[in-house]
Design a protein around this motif. Structure first.
Motif, PDB file in Angstrom:
ATOM      1  N   ARG A 146       0.823  -1.213   0.000  1.00 16.95           N
ATOM      2  CA  ARG A 146       0.000   0.000   0.000  1.00 16.95           C
ATOM      3  C   ARG A 146       0.858   1.264   0.000  1.00 16.95           C
ATOM      4  O   ARG A 146       0.515   2.261  -0.647  1.00 16.95           O
ATOM      5  N   ALA A 147       1.993   1.257   0.691  1.00 15.95           N
ATOM      6  CA  ALA A 147       2.830   2.448   0.759  1.00 15.95           C
ATOM      7  C   ALA A 147       3.560   2.720  -0.553  1.00 15.95           C
ATOM      8  O   ALA A 147       4.084   3.817  -0.753  1.00 15.95           O
ATOM      9  N   SER A 148       3.596   1.734  -1.441  1.00 15.58           N
ATOM     10  CA  SER A 148       4.265   1.908  -2.735  1.00 15.58           C
ATOM     11  C   SER A 148       3.301   2.293  -3.848  1.00 15.58           C
ATOM     12  O   SER A 148       3.705   2.882  -4.851  1.00 15.58           O
ATOM     13  N   PHE A 149       2.031   1.937  -3.698  1.00 12.74           N
ATOM     14  CA  PHE A 149       1.008   2.284  -4.698  1.00 12.74           C
ATOM     15  C   PHE A 149       0.249   3.520  -4.215  1.00 12.74           C
ATOM     16  O   PHE A 149      -0.634   3.413  -3.360  1.00 12.74           O
ATOM     17  N   LEU A 150       0.594   4.673  -4.740  1.00  8.64           N
ATOM     18  CA  LEU A 150      -0.010   5.931  -4.312  1.00  8.64           C
ATOM     19  C   LEU A 150      -1.042   6.365  -5.342  1.00  8.64           C
ATOM     20  O   LEU A 150      -0.733   6.487  -6.533  1.00  8.64           O
ATOM     21  N   SER A 151      -2.263   6.612  -4.884  1.00  9.44           N
ATOM     22  CA  SER A 151      -3.349   6.913  -5.815  1.00  9.44           C
ATOM     23  C   SER A 151      -3.051   8.138  -6.670  1.00  9.44           C
ATOM     24  O   SER A 151      -3.437   8.186  -7.844  1.00  9.44           O
ATOM     25  N   GLU A 152      -2.339   9.120  -6.128  1.00  9.72           N
ATOM     26  CA  GLU A 152      -2.044  10.325  -6.900  1.00  9.72           C
ATOM     27  C   GLU A 152      -1.062  10.069  -8.043  1.00  9.72           C
ATOM     28  O   GLU A 152      -0.954  10.873  -8.971  1.00  9.72           O
ATOM     29  N   ASN A 153      -0.341   8.949  -7.984  1.00 10.04           N
ATOM     30  CA  ASN A 153       0.552   8.566  -9.083  1.00 10.04           C
ATOM     31  C   ASN A 153      -0.170   7.818 -10.189  1.00 10.04           C
ATOM     32  O   ASN A 153       0.343   7.701 -11.298  1.00 10.04           O
ATOM     33  N   ILE A 154      -1.344   7.275  -9.853  1.00 10.24           N
ATOM     34  CA  ILE A 154      -1.977   6.290 -10.711  1.00 10.24           C
ATOM     35  C   ILE A 154      -3.276   6.796 -11.346  1.00 10.24           C
ATOM     36  O   ILE A 154      -3.434   6.793 -12.565  1.00 10.24           O
ATOM     37  N   LEU A 155      -4.189   7.243 -10.516  1.00 10.60           N
ATOM     38  CA  LEU A 155      -5.537   7.564 -10.999  1.00 10.60           C
ATOM     39  C   LEU A 155      -5.580   8.710 -12.013  1.00 10.60           C
ATOM     40  O   LEU A 155      -6.402   8.654 -12.943  1.00 10.60           O
ATOM     41  N   PRO A 156      -4.727   9.746 -11.906  1.00 10.90           N
ATOM     42  CA  PRO A 156      -4.823  10.837 -12.894  1.00 10.90           C
ATOM     43  C   PRO A 156      -4.590  10.400 -14.332  1.00 10.90           C
ATOM     44  O   PRO A 156      -5.150  11.004 -15.256  1.00 10.90           O
ATOM     45  N   ILE A 157      -3.798   9.358 -14.558  1.00  7.07           N
ATOM     46  CA  ILE A 157      -3.571   8.952 -15.951  1.00  7.07           C
ATOM     47  C   ILE A 157      -4.769   8.186 -16.509  1.00  7.07           C
ATOM     48  O   ILE A 157      -4.962   8.138 -17.723  1.00  7.07           O
ATOM     49  N   GLN A 158      -5.585   7.624 -15.623  1.00  7.95           N
ATOM     50  CA  GLN A 158      -6.842   7.020 -16.059  1.00  7.95           C
ATOM     51  C   GLN A 158      -7.899   8.100 -16.277  1.00  7.95           C
ATOM     52  O   GLN A 158      -8.617   8.104 -17.283  1.00  7.95           O
ATOM     53  N   GLU A 159      -7.981   9.033 -15.332  1.00  7.65           N
ATOM     54  CA  GLU A 159      -8.986  10.094 -15.407  1.00  7.65           C
ATOM     55  C   GLU A 159      -8.794  10.983 -16.634  1.00  7.65           C
ATOM     56  O   GLU A 159      -9.763  11.533 -17.164  1.00  7.65           O
ATOM     57  N   SER A 160      -7.558  11.124 -17.104  1.00  5.21           N
ATOM     58  CA  SER A 160      -7.279  11.954 -18.280  1.00  5.21           C
ATOM     59  C   SER A 160      -7.602  11.251 -19.591  1.00  5.21           C
ATOM     60  O   SER A 160      -7.581  11.873 -20.655  1.00  5.21           O
ATOM     61  N   GLY A 161      -7.868   9.944 -19.518  1.00  9.92           N
ATOM     62  CA  GLY A 161      -8.111   9.162 -20.731  1.00  9.92           C
ATOM     63  C   GLY A 161      -6.854   8.693 -21.426  1.00  9.92           C
ATOM     64  O   GLY A 161      -6.930   8.149 -22.539  1.00  9.92           O
ATOM     65  N   GLN A 162      -5.699   8.834 -20.769  1.00  5.82           N
ATOM     66  CA  GLN A 162      -4.426   8.475 -21.407  1.00  5.82           C
ATOM     67  C   GLN A 162      -3.961   7.064 -21.063  1.00  5.82           C
ATOM     68  O   GLN A 162      -2.948   6.601 -21.578  1.00  5.82           O
ATOM     69  N   LEU A 163      -4.693   6.353 -20.211  1.00  6.04           N
ATOM     70  CA  LEU A 163      -4.303   5.003 -19.814  1.00  6.04           C
ATOM     71  C   LEU A 163      -4.683   3.988 -20.874  1.00  6.04           C
ATOM     72  O   LEU A 163      -5.801   3.993 -21.400  1.00  6.04           O
ATOM     73  N   ASN A 164      -3.748   3.092 -21.185  1.00  6.52           N
ATOM     74  CA  ASN A 164      -3.980   1.989 -22.107  1.00  6.52           C
ATOM     75  C   ASN A 164      -3.434   0.706 -21.478  1.00  6.52           C
ATOM     76  O   ASN A 164      -2.486   0.749 -20.697  1.00  6.52           O
ATOM     77  N   PHE A 165      -4.024  -0.426 -21.864  1.00  8.41           N
ATOM     78  CA  PHE A 165      -3.564  -1.711 -21.353  1.00  8.41           C
ATOM     79  C   PHE A 165      -2.892  -2.508 -22.464  1.00  8.41           C
ATOM     80  O   PHE A 165      -3.427  -2.623 -23.577  1.00  8.41           O
ATOM     81  N   ILE A 166      -1.724  -3.053 -22.155  1.00  8.02           N
ATOM     82  CA  ILE A 166      -1.036  -3.975 -23.045  1.00  8.02           C
ATOM     83  C   ILE A 166      -1.615  -5.371 -22.811  1.00  8.02           C
ATOM     84  O   ILE A 166      -1.807  -5.791 -21.670  1.00  8.02           O
ATOM     85  N   LYS A 167      -1.871  -6.087 -23.877  1.00  6.93           N
ATOM     86  CA  LYS A 167      -2.379  -7.441 -23.766  1.00  6.93           C
ATOM     87  C   LYS A 167      -1.224  -8.433 -23.759  1.00  6.93           C
ATOM     88  O   LYS A 167      -0.263  -8.298 -24.516  1.00  6.93           O
TER      89      LYS A 167
END
Length: 279
Positions: A146-167
């Protein structure tokens, strides 16, 4: 295709945590600790210029956290991501794609910046690449990570629409494959690049430094240390058999290395800068 080493500066972490069950009397030979038992590490990134794509692998820690957060990690050194990009004639707005090997703060913190009271992606023109397994693991973190996964590092790239998933099992591009490991964290990605007749494997946290080459030298941060050992055993043999070049993200001295079979097992063969091979 062209490859560039992007240096972003140094930080410190506890030596015991970085080497797990290995005694300090052994690991301090390659990674000496200071009086607080902290060892120096770096965040060394890889920039890949491939036709119209300019791909950055990981983004380092960044600079948006508060003073209390950074007081634990002792960031130092003159190198910055922006200055390293500028050295090669690039700007962060030129980046088209960012492969995030995993979402621990020292690998993805620089993906997001402060904009007033908000957090926004720090690379406005880039697509950010993770994978669905790891993303779900990170946004619903276990107590250990939990201390390594910080929401402020992660969620903004999803909220901006810039997140993509590699298959899985689908190449990222004609010259880049994505390999996966599950010992350090769930579905960590290792970019494997074909370049000028050689194979370069970006090691992320599967091999933090040359001091971690012996199989038992597994970080205390790994969620599945026995899986890490199994993965390393398989990878190390493949690396030796195929003469891969390993790109090291955290080694404070050595940017790249190769491995060889010895009487004691698989060990370090050579260290060098990426530019020394391909200049």
């Amino acid at each position: 295709m062209k490859l560039y080493t992007i240096e972003t500066g140094f930080f410190k972490l506890d030596g015991g945590a970085m080497f797990g069950v290995v005694p300090k009397s052994l690991w301090q030979r390659t990674n000496p600790a200071d009086e607080r038992n902290l060892c120096t590490w770096t965040n060394r990134l890889l920039l890949i210029e491939d036709n119209k794509q300019l791909i950055l692998v990981d983004t380092a820690i960044g600079d948006k956290q508060d003073e209390k957060f950074f007081s634990h990690y002792f960031l130092h050194g003159d190198a910055t991501l922006d200055n390293s990009l500028r050295k090669y004639g690039f700007h962060r707005d030129d980046i088209t794609d960012i492969i995030l090997t995993h979402l621990h703060f020292d690998h993805c913190g620089g993906a997001v910046k402060r904009d007033g009271d908000h957090f926004v992606p720090a690379f406005k023109n880039a697509r950010f690449w993770s994978n669905e397994k790891h993303w779900n693991w990170a946004v619903h973190p276990n107590p250990r990570e939990r201390a390594s996964f910080l929401s402020e590092n992660i969620l903004p790239i999803q909220e901006s629409g810039q997140l993509n998933f590699i298959k899985e099992e689908v190449p990222f591009s004609p010259n880049i494959d994505i390999r996966y490991t599950n010992g350090h964290t769930e579905a960590m990605m290792l970019p494997q690049i074909r370049y000028q007749g050689k194979t370069i494997l970006y090691m992320a946290d599967l091999l933090p430094s040359v001091g971690h080459i012996p199989l038992p030298y597994v970080m205390g941060y790994d969620v599945r240390p026995l899986v890490t050992m199994e993965e390393r055993q398989d990878y190390w043999q493949e690396i030796v058999d195929n003469e891969y070049i390993l790109f090291l993200e955290h080694d404070p001295v050595n940017a790249c290395c190769t491995l060889q079979q010895t009487e004691k097992g698989i060990r370090l063969k050579e260290t060098f800068r990426l530019e020394e091979i391909f200049d």
